[in-house]
Scaffold this active site. Structure first.
Site, PDB file in Angstrom:
ATOM      1  N   CYS A  23       6.574   5.364  42.759  1.00 31.18           N
ATOM      2  CA  CYS A  23       7.847   5.789  42.183  1.00 31.18           C
ATOM      3  C   CYS A  23       8.614   4.631  41.561  1.00 31.18           C
ATOM      4  CB  CYS A  23       8.663   6.520  43.247  1.00 31.18           C
ATOM      5  SG  CYS A  23      10.009   7.527  42.553  1.00 31.18           S
ATOM      6  N   LYS A  60       4.101   0.887  50.147  1.00 31.13           N
ATOM      7  CA  LYS A  60       5.176   0.559  49.217  1.00 31.13           C
ATOM      8  C   LYS A  60       5.903  -0.694  49.672  1.00 31.13           C
ATOM      9  CE  LYS A  60       8.953   2.774  46.668  1.00 31.13           C
ATOM     10  NZ  LYS A  60       9.773   3.995  46.511  1.00 31.13           N
ATOM     11  N   GLU A  70       3.298  11.270  44.983  1.00 33.85           N
ATOM     12  CA  GLU A  70       3.994  10.725  46.151  1.00 33.85           C
ATOM     13  C   GLU A  70       4.309  11.843  47.140  1.00 33.85           C
ATOM     14  OE1 GLU A  70       8.073   8.140  47.096  1.00 33.85           O
ATOM     15  OE2 GLU A  70       7.836   9.210  45.199  1.00 33.85           O
TER      16      GLU A  70
END
Length: 532
Positions: free
Chosen positions: A398, A348, A275
């Site tokens: 994440c 995301k 990330e």
């Protein structure tokens, strides 16, 4: 103290991995005993709050590091925020304890009732406790965008109850863990038929889990194994967004991505970086740097995949900022990359409160910290997996893999017959939390996702834990935390849909609702008493 000890069940060290599952059951059993012996529902809630507060305070203490060390919030305010969070999350166990105590006012069977009635009371006490606990675990993972970290199911990825995961997911595992905790206490506490019922319930839950783990659930290999290189840059969070260290940090990732493999005959089909490995928006990275990245792709003849923040325009012309994963090849034009036009992209979808979006009314809180980015736009609920090397990689970023039910659309076929994922892929940066249990806790979560879906997982992280996990949730290879390096290995993709992928949380929620409804009806009838 029991709640604090309970938090140790969610990652190995200091406890060995084999002890986590029984430790979790026994420590939750302490709360069960306290609730059953509470004189009232209010007293049970107080005991649940104490347990939950200790549990979350110890299990999530690492949030202090992100707030104080990297967010520059005052130490006292950071500590206060963690305490408030722990107590706030402790309200969920408190509510579960109160509900279980109210629904089953006398959980301990007595000699004054028949054996069948005693057995029924024991069964009801165990199932109602499990249903109440699971209901509030689910609410904790859903309300206010959800925070399901430290769900009790994650303590069981190496235990017998893990066999329930492909059928009913982590909430189903949590339900069975709560059943076992209550049955364990009942076996020790009760007599006669009640004890036998509790023991049978405990053994049945364990045996079904063992049988479930032995089943394949229709999962089979898909295609040829994919050769992957996972890069762990180990860039400290204090340095990640430091302009003075920008060049050296990028060189670190470039060097690792192109370095020769230590595995004989290994040549990657894809290179995956963590990330925000590129810690600026794509249109802030000079053309010359993009050329270096495509040169690495040319070196291996394989796509590069990396986490990056994208600054693009939507269909309506509005400026969009997304926390994304992009993939590109040696043939990708650096000019197109600067403009965010890439062959593969994932945005995301489940953003982190405060870190990636600011909840209404909390701007003052964020202003107390120094955050490099925030207020991102959300990606679509289902985004097409990356088709690379004959495998379909569904990326998440994440914190997203904590929400197992939100990964299921990518595993299922698309609405127009698009193939679902054969491999799950997570890119993370846990540098915010230092060398703390946050890292191995997150690895346990990723393993649960593989158990639920029957899909292998790959994890490319900044500071750890970078790992390859097979479709049975077993870690096949990993890198030491807080060490720069690359993990080269092969991943066998899979196909087929587990019951959990097909039905999600619906079965376990239906069972929870049924148990609580029946118990509430019985409680109300008992409260009204016999009719004249």
């Amino acid at each position: 103290m029991a709640g604090a000890g309970h938090a140790l069940a969610f990652a190995p060290d200091p406890l060995p991995g084999w002890l986590l599952a029984p430790w979790q059951i026994v420590l939750l059993g302490v709360l069960v005993l306290a609730v059953w012996r509470a004189p009232s529902a209010r007293s049970a809630a107080t005991r649940g709050l104490c347990f939950g507060s200790g549990h979350f305070l110890v299990g999530l203490y690492w949030i202090y590091i992100s707030l104080h060390v990297h967010g520059y919030m005052a130490a006292w305010l950071s500590a206060l925020a963690v305490v408030i969070l722990a107590v706030g999350l402790g309200l969920f166990p408190a509510a579960a304890a109160a509900l279980a105590r109210w629904l089953v006012a006398q959980p301990v069977a007595t000699e004054s009732v028949s054996a069948p009635a005693s057995a029924l009371r024991a069964l009801a006490a165990c199932l109602v406790w499990a249903a109440a606990w699971t209901a509030f675990e689910w609410l904790r993972g859903t309300l206010f965008t959800g925070f399901p970290w430290l769900n009790v199911g994650y303590a069981h990825v190496d235990g017998s109850l893990a066999g329930w995961a492909p059928v009913v997911g982590v909430y189903g595992v949590a339900f069975m863990a709560a059943v076992c905790a209550a049955a364990f206490i009942g076996t020790a506490l009760w007599q006669g038929a009640a004890r036998l019922t509790a023991l049978a319930l405990f053994l049945l839950a364990i045996l079904a889990g063992v049988l479930g783990r032995a089943a394949d659930w229709g999962i089979e290999p898909a295609g040829q194994p994919l050769a992957v290189r996972l890069v762990q840059g180990n860039v400290e969070q204090s340095a990640k967004f430091n302009p003075a260290l920008f060049t050296s940090n990028l060189h670190q990732h470039l060097r690792l991505a192109r370095q020769p493999s230590q595995v004989d005959g290994f040549r990657p089909d894809v290179v995956v970086l963590p990330e925000t490995a590129i810690p600026v928006f794509q249109d802030q990275l000079p053309i010359s740097w993009w050329q270096q990245w495509t040169d690495v792709a040319r070196t291996w003849g394989a796509p590069m995949v990396t986490g990056i923040a994208l600054h693009t325009s939507g269909a309506d012309g509005r400026s969009l900022i997304t926390n994304s994963v992009i993939g590109f090849t040696e043939d990708s034009s650096p000019f197109e990359l600067v403009n965010g036009r890439v062959p593969w992209r994932y945005d995301k979808a489940h953003l982190v409160p405060f870190g990636e979006f600011i909840p209404y009314g909390f701007r003052w809180f964020v202003d107390a910290m120094v955050m490099p980015m925030g207020d991102f736009d959300r990606g679509a609920r289902r985004q097409q997996p990356f088709d690379i090397g004959g495998q379909h990689l569904a990326f998440n970023i994440c914190y997203e893999d904590v929400f197992g039910e939100e990964l299921l659309p990518a595993v299922r076929p698309g609405p127009h017959g698009e193939p679902g994922a054969s491999i799950l892929a997570n890119v993370s940066n846990l540098g915010w939390f230092g060398n703390t249990p946050a890292l191995p806790q997150h690895l346990q979560i990723a393993r649960m996702r593989s158990l639920e879906t029957g899909r292998p997982s790959i994890r490319a992280t900044n500071t750890g834990v970078t790992a390859i996990i097979n479709a049975r949730g077993e870690v096949e290879a990993s890198l030491p935390v807080h060490n720069a390096g690359v993990l080269d290995g092969w991943v066998q993709g899979t196909r087929g849909l587990t019951p959990y992928v097909r039905w999600g949380n619906l079965p376990v929620l239906a069972v929870v609702a049924l148990v609580l409804t029946l118990a509430a009806g019985a409680r109300m009838r008992q409260h009204r008493g016999p009719r004249a």
